[in-house]
Structure formats: structure tokens, C-alpha cells
Scaffold this motif. Structure first.
Motif, short mmCIF file in Angstrom:
data_model
loop_
_atom_site.label_atom_id
_atom_site.label_comp_id
_atom_site.label_asym_id
_atom_site.label_seq_id
_atom_site.Cartn_x
_atom_site.Cartn_y
_atom_site.Cartn_z
N THR A 4 18.67 17.56 -42.37
CA THR A 4 17.74 17.04 -42.52
C THR A 4 18.26 16.28 -43.21
N SER B 118 12.10 10.39 -46.06
CA SER B 118 13.19 10.71 -44.67
C SER B 118 13.11 12.71 -45.05
N ILE B 119 13.37 12.84 -46.30
CA ILE B 119 13.50 14.15 -46.46
C ILE B 119 12.42 14.40 -46.58
N ALA C 189 18.17 12.15 -43.34
CA ALA C 189 18.17 11.52 -44.86
C ALA C 189 19.00 10.10 -45.00
N TRP D 114 12.36 14.28 -54.00
CA TRP D 114 13.22 15.82 -52.71
C TRP D 114 13.27 16.98 -52.56
N HIS E 146 12.38 7.73 -37.71
CA HIS E 146 12.23 7.62 -39.84
C HIS E 146 12.52 6.44 -39.33
N PHE F 184 15.41 7.26 -48.36
CA PHE F 184 16.27 8.56 -48.57
C PHE F 184 14.38 9.34 -49.22
#
Lengths: 261, 279, 346
Positions: free
Chosen positions: A63, A196-197, A67, B105, A135, A193
Motif C-alpha cells: 500500500t 491511492s491509499i 501510494a 488516510w 494508480h 497519495f
């Protein structure tokens, strides 16, 4: 004074709204039961199990790797693309911009399936490479979208003036344009970021050979119940981010004092 | 301008990773057959015929309606926040921007799950309400819960672009307006708001699009009682396995979004023209 | 200055991450299973005993698994599909025949779980877990006797009923209520089932997947349709709950271990399947998962409360009246249409 208090209250309420579920997650990472519904006492056992769980740690590694890489690559790709698009003549600008919108406006699942069909067409092995590529595909448009408004706001003659004064286009880009649009670039990078995460669908369809990320693990658990180990992991990630931010904050503060600001 | 050349690598990238896949989806949408076997594909309009029946149109209508309302709520809640943040001192400002991003997050499925603990019949909020002496509320598995989930998940996408634009507005412009006798409301409506229009437009698109195609939120917080178009697309690809019908629904969804965007961008241009030729 | 430091930081992070990922090479098998459906300590024991490294990854649905197999480009050695999916995979020639000489522990498996319709001579599959679908209810909220699907249509329990968010399982409930086969291909019968579900919809609190567990344990609703394995876990957390298999009959399901055609290490895969069918291992695994093992010797080793649980191990006569799902093949479009009509109804 009243309006200041009101502003504070408003900000506080919105952030409370954004953080309430996270507080719940953190609290339940200490819950001595697998069930989400009830509180069954305090425990650290999920944290201990986390470090014994090779699969989840491997997923965490993938991950973060994906990311970080996709955020960096799509930021570079997207920033240059945005500058180029901004300087294009009318029609081609319009076409490029609208094409760029496609991954944003397509439901994730469609982007996912179409990319999977593409990779299959090129006979690529599914795994880290295909996941990373996919991604970058869906992150870059967001970078462009956050850089473009900055370019629009920038004084158009700034770069021209620099070049008239003898700067090469590259020098003008580096010294004039990029600093001017930096906040947009940073926002774009953060966004890439983050996306993507968080992504599940696109990752799921475009990975293979035992490469998986946290979202895939979490979703695969959702039929049989999410293991609280995941809550423990999220808590740790969250806390370490906060600590990192505090350190950065302290540092910039110190720098400012040193520089006599 | 030579600068446009720096976009060439991305144009090549788009051709491979955006245009070709788009044609693949179009190909799926206008064919039927075994989704996993290209040899069986045959041209057909059946997928579209199937979609344009009351059942599916109703689902599309619902999705658009919910996405529209949640976009409006995000704008109303998000603009003041973006404004407050942009007015804060730089260090606090950056901190708050990060605080907007940090929740994202944590995996969104987990965060949405956590709302169940808060909103459920025996959840935390109802616990507090009954302790004060009120009757418990039905907070979950209805449209309000779905809206809450959308606003919760997409609010940062509204705040960030508006904020990005707001901090770039030159202070001197506002001062000039004030010097010329404009009051606070006038300064806002005649100077700040028009100048922040690009951010608002970006914000609207960034909230509306994921909201109209979401499937997780309606599943988790809506209790799957009323599917959205995103659920239908998801179902075709991941359960039923009819990628053709799934693709045609996505094409329809895309066309719909394109129309919406064409409308908003027209609005955007007009405003920009008035805002002093920023384009 | 600041920018350079950021780039440096990012680069060093990448390097650190990259180096973590490297490992030594030895014999491996790729195991692909449902999420949280194995006791991971069992994997470690297997690795130690056989010196074969297990790469473990997870999927969410049978259909996801199917897509992964069809997609190609990656290889799995052992997978765990359910009954109807095994039927489909055999039909589409996606599985390899097992060499039973390499899986002597197959003899440990209860005979009644052999030679089932989806894999007539067990040429391809070894049962892993099994269970039923039934009604879980909260004794403090329900006074009636729960022995029929009809109770899920009782107006008294408006907004107290949780159904499964699954086209097939929910349609099966309605079909069984009407005393039809849950594998029916008769459109008229399916339409009748749809009408039943539309009548029921105003009474339904929600159509849920896994969230049902939390909801039932915390007492949010009176009834839910659930899988037996989940019921065991829920009753453990909330003793007010009880599980019933309706008299009209229900679904009996199996998740079995099979080897796909794309497997690169068939011998290793067979060793793994054999290992999982060993009673002590199966017992430990079952204790962790909470579902029902098809190995009688393993059942004997389980803690008393689970071993004697009528939920996990119902008497034979209780499951007499059950059906196993068949591959719906083309009728799945009808399921899909019906389900969409139900979920779009106001």
C-alpha cells in the motif's frame, strides 16, 4: 469577538464531524471482542496480533509503496501536463482537458475493468507493475485539476517577462512558474497519495500474483467480519502521521525563529 | 508558446491508458455475449434498450438527486470552512489543510463502518439522546444516512480546491474594494466570490462525480434498500458478470456527467469573463 | 531548500521500502482464500513441516475469485470456492483433477459430504467448511415460535427484520417460503418470489452483509437471515440470540478446496489440502473461524460448547430438507432483473 468565537465553533464542529468515526475506530481497536456492536473490555491483543500477521504487514508494505510511487510519478506527470495544457490553443486544450476528465468521472469500477482489459490485451502479468500503472492513471487527472486553477490565477505575463529578460523556458519554468503554482502541486500530490491509499476497486482488478493492498484485505474481510487487527493498524498509522506532523510543525517553527521571522 | 510541449508525454499516456480503454468500454457496451470470451461478442443495442425502462431510470434519477443534494450541502458547509482556513495565519492554515486530508488516510470502508457504531439504533448518538430523555431516532438505513455518508466522504474535495483559489486572491484587490466604499457583503459577493469561482466549479465536479457513482455508502449506510446507479454497475461487473450491461450503464452515466459538466463550465466561463479575463 | 529535503525524504523512504520487500527463494504455494477464513498459525505450521512457503491472499466473493481465474496473468495453487461455483468451474474446465493418493486424509471427511451434486465423485474438491442458512432472532424481542420463513413476513415485526444483501440468498428465502425449489428455473415461480419480497420490503430494516453481526449482537433488530457459522459467533457474543432452521427447508452450502488449472505447484497444493484435512489441524482452524468442519474427528476435539452446538452441527434430520445451490448460468440475468426491481421499489 463574537464572530471569531463563531468561526472557531464552526471549524471545531466540522472537524469533529470529520474525526468522529476515527475516534470510534481508535476506541474499538482496544475492544476485547471481534464484534463491532459491543464493548467487551480493554485489550492490547489486536496490536500484538498485528505484528505477527505477515499478510497484513505485506499488504501495508505494498500500500505504502504504491501510494508513494504513484503520488510522485503522477505529480511530476500531472504538473508538466497541466502547464502544457494551459498553454495549448483553444480546441486541443478542450479535447485534452475533457479526455483528462474521463478517469475522474468514470465510476472506479469502469476504469478498473477497462484497464484490466487493456493489460490483458497487452498480455501483461498482473501484479505490482499493473497496480502501480493503474494508480497513476487515476491519480494524475486529480493533480492536473488542482494545478490548473493555480495556473489560471497566475499572471500570464510572468513567464513571458522572465523569458524576455533572457531566461530559457526551462529556467522560467523552474524559477517562475513552479514556485508560483507550488501550493497546487502540493495539494495534487497529497490528493494522489490519499486516493491511492484509499482505492479498492481499481487495485483489485489490476493486481495479481499475491500482490494486494490494505483495501483489498479489508474488503475481503467484509463478508466475514473485519478483523480488529485492521483497526489496530489504522490507529497506529494515524498516530504516527500525527506525530510526524507535529515534528514537522515544531521544525518549521524552530526554523522560523532561527531565521528571525 | 513552446510550453505546451511539456504536455506531450501525458498526451501519449492518455492515448494508451485513457482513450484505448474507453473504446474497450464502448465496445463492451454495444455488444452482447460471454463477457470473458471476446470471440462470442456480437453487436447489439439490447443493453441500452434494457436500461431505458422505468426500473433503471428510477435508479438513475435517485442517484442524481442524492448526489445533487449532497453537492449543495458540501458547498454550503465547505465554502465557509475554506474561507476561514484561508484567512488563518500560514502555519495554522497548513495544519488545518493537513487535518482535512488525514482522515482520508484511514481506509474509507473502515471510516464508513465506524458511522454504524455512531448512528445505529443502539449506537452512541441514540445512547446520548435517550440519556437526556428523548426518544431514540432512526438515524440509519435511510436516505439521510446516505447523504451524511456522502458529505462526510467528499467534503474535503470541496474545501481543498476552494481554499487553493482563495489564498491566491490578492489582498490588494479586497483592500481596493474596501477603500472604494464596499461593505463586507459587497466585497464578498462582488470580489471574493467571483474570483473563487474556478475553485467552486472544481469542487462541485469533484464532489458530484464520486457521489453519483458511489456504491459503498448506499450499501453500508442505506442498508441496500434503495440501490444507486453505482450499485447496479458494481453488481454487473462483480456479481452478475454481465460486463456488457455494466459498460452500457457506465456510458450512460458518463454522458450524464458530461452534460452536467458542460453546463457548469459554461457558467464558469461567463463568470470568468466578468472576473477580469483570468483565462 | 524545503523542496529538496522533501524529495530526499521521499527517495529514502522508497529505498527503505524496496529493500524490505526482498526475500530468499524456496518452494512456494499460492493460497487464495476468503477474507479471515483461516487460522494463520496453521499456515506457519505447514511451512515448518513441509518447508514450503505459503503466499496467502484473500478475495471477497465467489465471483471475484472467478474473475481472477478468468483474467489470467497470475497463478493460484489452492482456492476455496463454494458449491455452485465449483460446478461452474468444472464445466468451464478451470480446475484440475486431484490425485487422491497424495491426499490420504480425505478419508477423515464425513461420508455424507461426499459425492454431492456439484462434484459427483469428488474428483476435484475436498470439503473445507459447510453450513446452513437460517433465522437468528432475539428472544427478548420475539414471543412467537420461530420455525418458518413466514415469520419474516409478520407485520408485527416491521423494521425489525434484516435480510441478506444477496440476490440469490434472499430470493431463495422467498422461494422456500412458497415451497418452491431454490434452484428453480421457472420464471413464473421466480416472479411469485419477487412479489413476496416486494410485500416484505416495507417491513425490512435493512439488507445487510457482514454488518448484520454487529446489528444483531447489539440488539438493533429482532430477526436476521444469516449463515450458521456467523450465528455461532453472534450467539457467543449475545446469549439472547437463538438460531432456527425453518421447516420449509433451507440452503446447505459448502466451501471446498480445489486446484485451478493455472497452478504452478500441484504437488505442493495437494500437500496443503492433505494438511488441512488432518483432524488436529482442522480442529484448530475450525475453532478459530467458528464455521463447521466436515471432519468428525476434528469435531470431537473442539471445545464442548461448540461440539454440542445445534447451530454448527445440526442433527441429520434437521438438514434433511435442505438444498445445495446449483450454478444459475443464464438464469442469473433474471435474478439480476428481479433484484433490481426490488431495490428500486419505493
Amino acid at each position: 469577538m463574537v464572530s471569531r468565537g463563531l468561526k472557531r465553533l464552526y471549524t471545531f464542529l466540522i472537524f469533529l464531524f470529520l474525526y468522529a468515526p476515527i475516534i470510534v475506530l481508535i476506541v474499538f481497536s482496544f475492544n476485547n471482542s471481534k464484534s463491532r456492536g459491543v464493548w467487551a473490555g480493554f485489550t492490547f491483543k489486536w496490536y500484538i496480533e498485528l505484528f505477527k500477521d505477515a499478510e497484513i504487514l505485506k499488504a501495508l508494505y505494498y500500500t505504502l509503496l504504491v501510494a508513494v510511487l504513484s503520488a510522485l510519478i503522477s505529480t511530476v506527470l500531472g504538473t508538466f501536463a497541466a502547464i502544457g495544457i494551459y498553454n495549448m490553443p483553444g480546441l486541443s486544450k478542450k479535447i485534452t482537458l475533457n479526455l483528462n476528465y474521463l478517469p475522474v468521472l468514470n465510476p472506479d469500477i469502469v476504469t478498473a475493468v477497462s484497464l484490466m482489459a487493456l493489460f490483458r490485451f497487452f498480455k501483461m502479468e498482473f501484479g505490482l507493475a499493473t497496480m502501480l500503472l493503474s494508480h497513476i492513471v487515476f491519480c494524475t487527472p486529480y493533480v492536473i485539476l488542482s494545478v490548473l486553477p493555480k495556473l489560471k490565477q497566475m499572471n500570464k505575463h510572468l513567464a513571458e517577462a522572465a523569458m524576455d529578460l533572457g531566461a530559457t523556458p526551462f529556467y522560467a519554468l523552474r524559477k517562475v512558474i513552479i514556485p508560483e503554482i507550488m501550493p497546487g502541486i502540493i495539494t495534487g500530490c497529497l490528493m494522489a497519495f490519499t486516493l491511492s491509499i484509499d482505492d479498492f476497486v481499481i487495485s483489485f482488478f489490476n493486481t495479481g500474483n499475491n500482490v494486494s493492498n490494505l483495501s483489498i484485505e479489508i474488503f475481503s474481510m467484509s463478508r466475514r467480519g473485519i478483523n480488529p487487527v485492521i483497526n489496530a493498524l489504522s490507529t497506529l498509522m494515524f498516530v504516527s502521521l500525527i506525530i510526524l506532523l507535529l515534528i514537522i510543525n515544531k521544525r518549521t517553527e524552530k526554523n522560523e525563529i532561527e531565521r528571525g521571522v | 508558446m513552446k510550453m505546451k510541449k511539456v504536455a506531450y508525454p501525458y498526451i501519449l499516456w492518455m492515448a494508451i491508458f485513457i482513450v484505448i480503454p474507453l473504446f474497450l468500454i464502448l465496445y463492451f457496451a454495444f455488444t452482447t455475449g460471454d463477457s470473458q470470451n471476446f470471440a462470442t461478442f456480437q453487436f447489439s443495442l439490447d443493453n441500452f434498450k434494457r436500461f431505458f425502462t422505468p426500473t433503471y431510470l428510477k435508479v438513475l434519477g435517485r442517484s442524481v438527486n442524492l448526489a445533487f443534494i449532497s453537492t449543495i450541502i458540501c458547498l454550503i458547509l465547505g465554502y465557509p470552512l475554506a474561507y476561514i482556513i484561508s484567512k488563518a495565519e500560514p502555519r495554522k492554515r497548513n495544519m488545518m489543510v493537513l487535518m482535512l486530508v488525514i482522515p482520508m488516510w484511514m481506509n474509507f470502508l473502515l471510516r464508513t463502518y465506524a458511522w454504524l457504531t455512531l448512528l445505529g439504533r443502539n449506537g452512541f448518538i441514540n445512547f446520548v439522546i435517550t440519556k437526556i430523555g428523548f426518544k431514540p431516532l432512526e438515524l440509519i438505513y435511510n436516505d439521510k444516512a446516505v447523504l451524511l455518508g456522502m458529505v462526510y466522504n467528499f467534503l474535503p474535495f470541496m474545501v481543498l480546491p476552494i481554499y487553493t483559489v482563495l489564498i491566491k486572491i490578492e489582498k490588494s484587490l479586497i483592500e481596493a474594494a474596501e477603500d472604494l466604499g464596499a461593505n463586507k457583503i459587497e466585497v464578498f459577493s462582488k470580489v471574493v466570490l467571483p474570483l473563487s469561482m474556478p475553485g467552486i466549479i472544481t469542487g462541485i465536479t469533484m464532489v458530484f462525480i464520486p457521489a453519483v457513482s458511489t456504491f459503498v455508502i448506499s450499501a453500508l449506510l442505506g442498508g441496500n434498500k434503495y440501490n444507486l446507479i453505482g450499485n447496479l454497475v458494481e453488481q454487473q461487473f462483480r456479481w452478475t458478470g454481465d460486463w456488457h450491461f455494466g459498460s452500457s450503464m457506465s456510458i450512460i452515466l458518463m454522458i450524464f456527467i458530461l452534460i452536467t459538466m458542460a453546463l457548469t463550465s459554461k457558467f464558469d466561463k461567463e463568470k470568468e469573463g466578468g472576473g477580469g479575463g483570468l483565462w | 531548500m524545503k523542496k529538496r529535503r522533501f524529495i530526499l525524504l521521499a527517495l529514502s523512504l522508497i529505498i527503505v521500502i524496496m529493500t524490505v520487500g526482498c526475500g530468499e527463494k524456496k518452494e512456494t504455494i499460492n493460497v487464495y482464500n476468503w477474507g479471515d477464513y483461516i487460522d494463520k498459525s496453521v499456515l506457519k505450521d505447514f511451512e515448518e513441516e513441509y518447508g514450503i512457503k505459503v503466499n496467502y491472499s484473500m478475495y471477497e466473493t465467489n465471483e471475484d475469485l472467478y474473475i481472477k481465474l478468468k483474467q489470467g496473468g497470475s497463478s493460484y495453487d489452492v482456492i476455496f470456492p463454494s458449491d455452485y461455483m465449483i460446478e461452474r468451474m468444472i464445466r468451464e474446465d478451470l480446475l484440475v483433477k486431484l490425485n487422491k493418493d497424495n491426499i490420504p486424509n480425505i478419508k477423515n471427511i464425513d461420508e455424507k459430504f461426499f459425492n454431492l451434486d456439484f462434484d459427483k465423485d469428488n474428483d476435484y474438491s475436498v470439503p473445507y467448511m459447510w453450513g446452513t442458512v437460517g433465522i437468528i432472532y432475539n428472544k427478548t424481542k420475539v414471543d412467537d415460535v420461530v420455525d418458518s420463513w413466514n415469520i419474516l413476513w409478520n407485520e408485527k415485526y416491521k423494521d425489525e427484520i434484516i435480510m441478506l444483501n444477496s440476490q440469490r440468498d434472499t430470493l431463495a428465502v422467498a422461494l422456500k417460503k412458497l415451497n418452491y425449489s431454490m434452484n428453480t428455473r421457472n420464471i413464473k415461480e421466480l416472479e411469485e418470489a419477487k412479489e413476496q419480497l416486494l410485500i416484505q420490503k416495507p417491513l425490512v430494516y435493512a439488507y445487510l452483509g457482514d454488518e448484520v453481526k454487529g446489528a444483531m449482537v447489539s440488539g438493533e433488530a429482532a430477526f436476521a437471515v444469516v449463515w450458521s457459522g456467523d450465528a455461532v459467533a453472534m450467539i457467543r457474543d449475545n446469549p439472547d440470540l437463538e438460531y432456527a432452521i425453518p421447516k420449509e427447508g433451507t440452503n446447505l452450502w459448502f466451501d471446498s478446496m480445489v486446484i485451478p488449472k493455472s497452478a504452478k505447484n500441484k504437488e505442493g497444493a495437494e500437500k496443503f489440502i492433505n494438511f488441512m484435512a488432518r483432524p488436529d489441524i482442522a480442529a484448530r482452524n475450525t475453532d478459530y473461524i467458528g464455521y463447521s468442519t466436515p471432519i468428525p474427528e476434528a469435531v470431537e476435539m473442539l471445545p464442548e460448547d461448540i461440539r454440542n452446538s445445534k447451530v454448527a452441527y445440526p442433527a441429520d434430520e434437521e438438514i434433511e430438507n435442505t438444498e445445495i445451490f446449483h450454478d444459475p448460468s443464464d438464469i442469473i440475468t433474471e435474478y439480476d432483473r428481479i433484484w433490481t426491481e426490488i431495490t428500486s421499489q419505493d
